[in-house]
Design a protein around this motif. Structure first.
Motif, mmCIF file in Angstrom:
data_model
loop_
_atom_site.group_PDB
_atom_site.id
_atom_site.type_symbol
_atom_site.label_atom_id
_atom_site.label_comp_id
_atom_site.label_asym_id
_atom_site.label_seq_id
_atom_site.Cartn_x
_atom_site.Cartn_y
_atom_site.Cartn_z
ATOM 1 N N ARG A 60 6.198 -60.120 72.859
ATOM 2 C CA ARG A 60 5.432 -60.953 71.927
ATOM 3 C C ARG A 60 4.051 -61.296 72.470
ATOM 4 N N LEU A 61 3.932 -61.380 73.793
ATOM 5 C CA LEU A 61 2.638 -61.709 74.405
ATOM 6 C C LEU A 61 1.635 -60.558 74.314
ATOM 7 N N ARG A 62 2.096 -59.360 74.014
ATOM 8 C CA ARG A 62 1.199 -58.210 73.909
ATOM 9 C C ARG A 62 0.061 -58.464 72.928
ATOM 10 N N LYS A 63 0.334 -59.269 71.907
ATOM 11 C CA LYS A 63 -0.686 -59.570 70.904
ATOM 12 C C LYS A 63 -1.678 -60.606 71.402
ATOM 13 N N VAL A 64 -1.335 -61.331 72.482
ATOM 14 C CA VAL A 64 -2.133 -62.454 72.941
ATOM 15 C C VAL A 64 -2.897 -62.140 74.233
ATOM 16 N N ILE A 65 -2.281 -61.419 75.150
ATOM 17 C CA ILE A 65 -2.899 -61.169 76.455
ATOM 18 C C ILE A 65 -2.778 -59.701 76.829
ATOM 19 N N THR A 66 -3.490 -59.340 77.875
ATOM 20 C CA THR A 66 -3.313 -58.017 78.479
ATOM 21 C C THR A 66 -2.602 -58.215 79.809
ATOM 22 N N GLY A 67 -2.044 -57.162 80.342
ATOM 23 C CA GLY A 67 -1.342 -57.260 81.611
ATOM 24 C C GLY A 67 0.065 -57.791 81.495
ATOM 25 N N GLU A 68 0.635 -57.721 80.314
ATOM 26 C CA GLU A 68 1.989 -58.222 80.118
ATOM 27 C C GLU A 68 3.028 -57.342 80.795
ATOM 28 N N GLY A 69 2.602 -56.214 81.310
ATOM 29 C CA GLY A 69 3.513 -55.302 82.011
ATOM 30 C C GLY A 69 4.182 -55.956 83.209
ATOM 31 N N TRP A 70 3.473 -56.844 83.881
ATOM 32 C CA TRP A 70 4.060 -57.555 85.021
ATOM 33 C C TRP A 70 5.196 -58.459 84.563
ATOM 34 N N TYR A 71 5.039 -59.064 83.413
ATOM 35 C CA TYR A 71 6.084 -59.933 82.887
ATOM 36 C C TYR A 71 7.293 -59.098 82.445
ATOM 37 N N ILE A 72 7.011 -57.926 81.894
ATOM 38 C CA ILE A 72 8.098 -57.010 81.523
ATOM 39 C C ILE A 72 8.844 -56.568 82.779
ATOM 40 N N ALA A 73 8.099 -56.217 83.830
ATOM 41 C CA ALA A 73 8.732 -55.815 85.095
ATOM 42 C C ALA A 73 9.574 -56.954 85.666
ATOM 43 N N GLY A 74 9.078 -58.168 85.589
ATOM 44 C CA GLY A 74 9.842 -59.316 86.069
ATOM 45 C C GLY A 74 11.130 -59.498 85.291
ATOM 46 N N GLY A 75 11.061 -59.326 83.972
ATOM 47 C CA GLY A 75 12.254 -59.431 83.142
ATOM 48 C C GLY A 75 13.282 -58.369 83.488
ATOM 49 N N LEU A 76 12.806 -57.143 83.694
ATOM 50 C CA LEU A 76 13.710 -56.050 84.070
ATOM 51 C C LEU A 76 14.354 -56.310 85.433
ATOM 52 N N LEU A 77 13.563 -56.791 86.390
ATOM 53 C CA LEU A 77 14.108 -57.095 87.717
ATOM 54 C C LEU A 77 15.150 -58.212 87.647
ATOM 55 N N THR A 78 14.915 -59.183 86.796
ATOM 56 C CA THR A 78 15.871 -60.280 86.649
ATOM 57 C C THR A 78 17.180 -59.768 86.057
ATOM 58 N N ILE A 79 17.099 -58.879 85.076
ATOM 59 C CA ILE A 79 18.309 -58.275 84.494
ATOM 60 C C ILE A 79 19.034 -57.440 85.542
ATOM 61 N N ILE A 80 18.295 -56.640 86.298
ATOM 62 C CA ILE A 80 18.904 -55.802 87.347
ATOM 63 C C ILE A 80 19.599 -56.691 88.387
ATOM 64 N N PHE A 81 18.962 -57.802 88.752
ATOM 65 C CA PHE A 81 19.572 -58.741 89.697
ATOM 66 C C PHE A 81 20.924 -59.215 89.169
ATOM 67 N N GLY A 82 20.995 -59.578 87.911
ATOM 68 C CA GLY A 82 22.252 -60.027 87.315
ATOM 69 C C GLY A 82 23.313 -58.947 87.322
ATOM 70 N N VAL A 83 22.917 -57.723 86.993
ATOM 71 C CA VAL A 83 23.862 -56.602 86.989
ATOM 72 C C VAL A 83 24.376 -56.336 88.401
ATOM 73 N N LEU A 84 23.480 -56.399 89.409
ATOM 74 C CA LEU A 84 23.896 -56.184 90.794
ATOM 75 C C LEU A 84 24.868 -57.254 91.276
ATOM 76 N N LEU A 85 24.672 -58.487 90.825
ATOM 77 C CA LEU A 85 25.604 -59.549 91.208
ATOM 78 C C LEU A 85 27.011 -59.234 90.708
ATOM 79 N N VAL A 86 27.112 -58.751 89.483
ATOM 80 C CA VAL A 86 28.422 -58.424 88.921
ATOM 81 C C VAL A 86 28.986 -57.169 89.583
ATOM 82 N N ALA A 87 28.122 -56.197 89.874
ATOM 83 C CA ALA A 87 28.566 -54.921 90.430
ATOM 84 C C ALA A 87 29.044 -55.049 91.877
ATOM 85 N N ASN A 88 28.466 -55.983 92.639
ATOM 86 C CA ASN A 88 28.844 -56.125 94.039
ATOM 87 C C ASN A 88 29.004 -57.608 94.390
#
Length: 177
Positions: free
Chosen positions: A115-143
């Motif tokens: 949603r921020l894509r319409k407001v700012i540039t550089g939202e890729g870092w926020y997308i990367a942070g979201g993906l890393l947070t999801i991966i962290f959660g999956v890793l907790l369950v996996a191990n």
């Protein structure tokens, strides 16, 4: 007339010292098990709850928010007793709770970033942070074993910072007494 916080500065000091000691023990014992962390957490919840109850009772005539302290203390004591009664169940629940929170938080970060894509540039870092947070959660369950060790270190760091903050707060309150 001294208020509750200044008069009972030492409650914050005791709670801070207890948190600091637990944090150092959690980090200083490299062979500590996750069960030990859960027992420490249960002890912390129980003792901090007792301090909050004592503070609430002491403040009931001078602080209009004493009921919040009492409720917080009672909840801490109850959770502490339940945790000490069955640390394995609490440990497993904690791992899955943190994992679920991480996956949900990461999903929300992704939605906000898109949603921020319409407001700012550089939202890729926020997308990367979201993906890393999801991966962290999956890793907790996996191990769960690695999750237990990681949560032990996070708890230790949290307790040290919280303890230092409470000790600092107690000295500032005492100097105003």
């Amino acid at each position: 007339m001294p208020d509750f916080y200044n008069a009972y500065w030492w409650l914050f000091l005791l709670r801070g010292i207890f948190a600091l000691v637990l944090g150092v023990l959690a980090i200083g014992w490299p062979g500590a098990t996750f069960t030990t962390l859960i027992v420490f957490l249960g002890a912390y919840l129980f003792i901090a709850g007792l301090f909050a109850i004592a503070g609430a009772i002491a403040a009931r005539k001078t602080n209009e928010n004493w009921g919040i302290f009492l409720l917080s203390g009672l909840l801490g004591v109850i959770l502490g007793v339940l945790t000490l009664y069955n640390p394995f169940a609490t440990g497993a629940a904690l791992i899955y709770l943190v994992a679920f929170w991480a996956m949900l938080a990461g999903l929300f970060e992704l939605i906000i970033a898109i949603r921020l894509r319409k407001v700012i540039t550089g939202e890729g870092w926020y997308i990367a942070g979201g993906l890393l947070t999801i991966i962290f959660g999956v890793l907790l369950v996996a191990n769960p074993v690695a999750a237990a060790v990681t949560l032990t270190w996070i708890f230790g760091i949290y307790a040290i910072f919280t303890g230092a903050m409470l000790i600092s707060l107690s000295f500032r309150l005492r100097s105003r007494h």
